[in-house]
Design an enzyme around this catalytic site. Sequence first.
Site, PDB file in Angstrom:
ATOM      1  N   ASP A   1      21.218  17.040  46.560  1.00 47.05           N
ATOM      2  CA  ASP A   1      20.001  16.653  47.278  1.00 47.05           C
ATOM      3  C   ASP A   1      19.679  15.177  47.035  1.00 47.05           C
ATOM      4  O   ASP A   1      18.737  14.634  47.614  1.00 47.05           O
ATOM      5  CB  ASP A   1      18.817  17.564  46.922  1.00 47.05           C
ATOM      6  CG  ASP A   1      18.437  17.482  45.459  1.00 47.05           C
ATOM      7  OD1 ASP A   1      19.067  16.713  44.703  1.00 47.05           O
ATOM      8  OD2 ASP A   1      17.489  18.199  45.061  1.00 47.05           O
TER       9      ASP A   1
ATOM     10  N   GLU B   1      21.938  17.323  33.019  1.00 52.31           N
ATOM     11  CA  GLU B   1      21.542  15.966  33.418  1.00 52.31           C
ATOM     12  C   GLU B   1      20.565  15.371  32.405  1.00 52.31           C
ATOM     13  O   GLU B   1      19.525  15.976  32.091  1.00 52.31           O
ATOM     14  CB  GLU B   1      20.906  16.000  34.820  1.00 52.31           C
ATOM     15  CG  GLU B   1      20.501  14.608  35.290  1.00 52.31           C
ATOM     16  CD  GLU B   1      20.138  14.526  36.769  1.00 52.31           C
ATOM     17  OE1 GLU B   1      20.205  15.560  37.474  1.00 52.31           O
ATOM     18  OE2 GLU B   1      19.782  13.429  37.210  1.00 52.31           O
TER      19      GLU B   1
HETATM   20  O1  KIV Z   1      21.759  15.780  43.714  1.00 58.85           O
HETATM   21  C1  KIV Z   1      22.615  15.332  42.943  1.00 58.85           C
HETATM   22  O2  KIV Z   1      23.383  14.418  43.258  1.00 58.85           O
HETATM   23  C2  KIV Z   1      22.708  15.923  41.622  1.00 58.85           C
HETATM   24  C3  KIV Z   1      23.420  15.142  40.567  1.00 58.85           C
HETATM   25  C4  KIV Z   1      22.542  14.070  40.048  1.00 58.85           C
HETATM   26  C5  KIV Z   1      23.936  16.031  39.499  1.00 58.85           C
HETATM   27  O3  KIV Z   1      22.177  16.966  41.398  1.00 58.85           O
END
Ligand code: KIV
Length: 273
Positions: A43, A174
């Site tokens: 997202d 994260e």
């Molecule tokens: O939305 C995304 O790109 C993510 C990453 C930061 C792991 O969830």
Amino acid sequence: MPNASTFLDMKRRGEKIVVVTAYDAPTARIEVEAGVDIILVGDSVGVNILGYAHEREVTLADMAHHIAAVRRGAPEVYIIGDLPYASYDTIEQAIKSSRILQQAGADCVKFEGAAPELVRALTAAGFDVCCHLGLESQHHDVKRRQGRTAQAAAKLYDDALALDAAGQKFLVLELVPQELAARITQAIGAPTIGIGAGAATDGQVLVVNDLAGITAREFKHNRRYGAIGAALREAVASYARDVRAGRFPEEAHAFHMADEERAAFERGRGGEA
Ligand code: KIV
């Protein structure tokens, strides 16, 4: 075609799993040519591509649109697709949303937060599920590091174990301390994919705009492997200079009518052949 067991085997063999985001077909194709193992259509598309202020603005239709584009660019790669904010508030809604992402081309759906019951339900419905703990952009108002106190770390650790027992296929960690990510990685069966979580996770993920140098901001967890933003700016500026100076297009860029067609055209317009 790779599947979740491909990556479980990599974890067992101690081979690092390379994950990167993509949001469009040409980038996905280039990433596959570069040898990535998994593409995440996150997202993060909202902030990085769509010009939204926050991940929460991303809709299910946005996600399906971009997953489908990535699938067209990378027909064989394993794709994890994000369930966007408010698309998995109930189990029924999560299953419906996951079906839409799967039909768009996702092999696996990812959601943020500690909801083992959701993992169980989605797994029972036939979906591969990637969980996401630590910084949860959809749920945390401030983007800061997580799991820094013993109590917060213990909660994250317990959540990771519960998600694993429920059948998650991957766990994204994260912005959590390296020590915690290492302990979780040892303790669970599913591969851990870290971003800002140190070197001990089974794989790493970065946002392509960050690693390629398109994003203006610098992040501590990122390394810039390119300067695509600067290169693109310079390419467009050179084009603008050439157009304004009459240097582009040149004769080599033009094409011409056949002599007889041109003559007929000119005659029809009352001009000289
Ligand atoms: O939305 C995304 O790109 C993510 C990453 C930061 C792991 O969830």
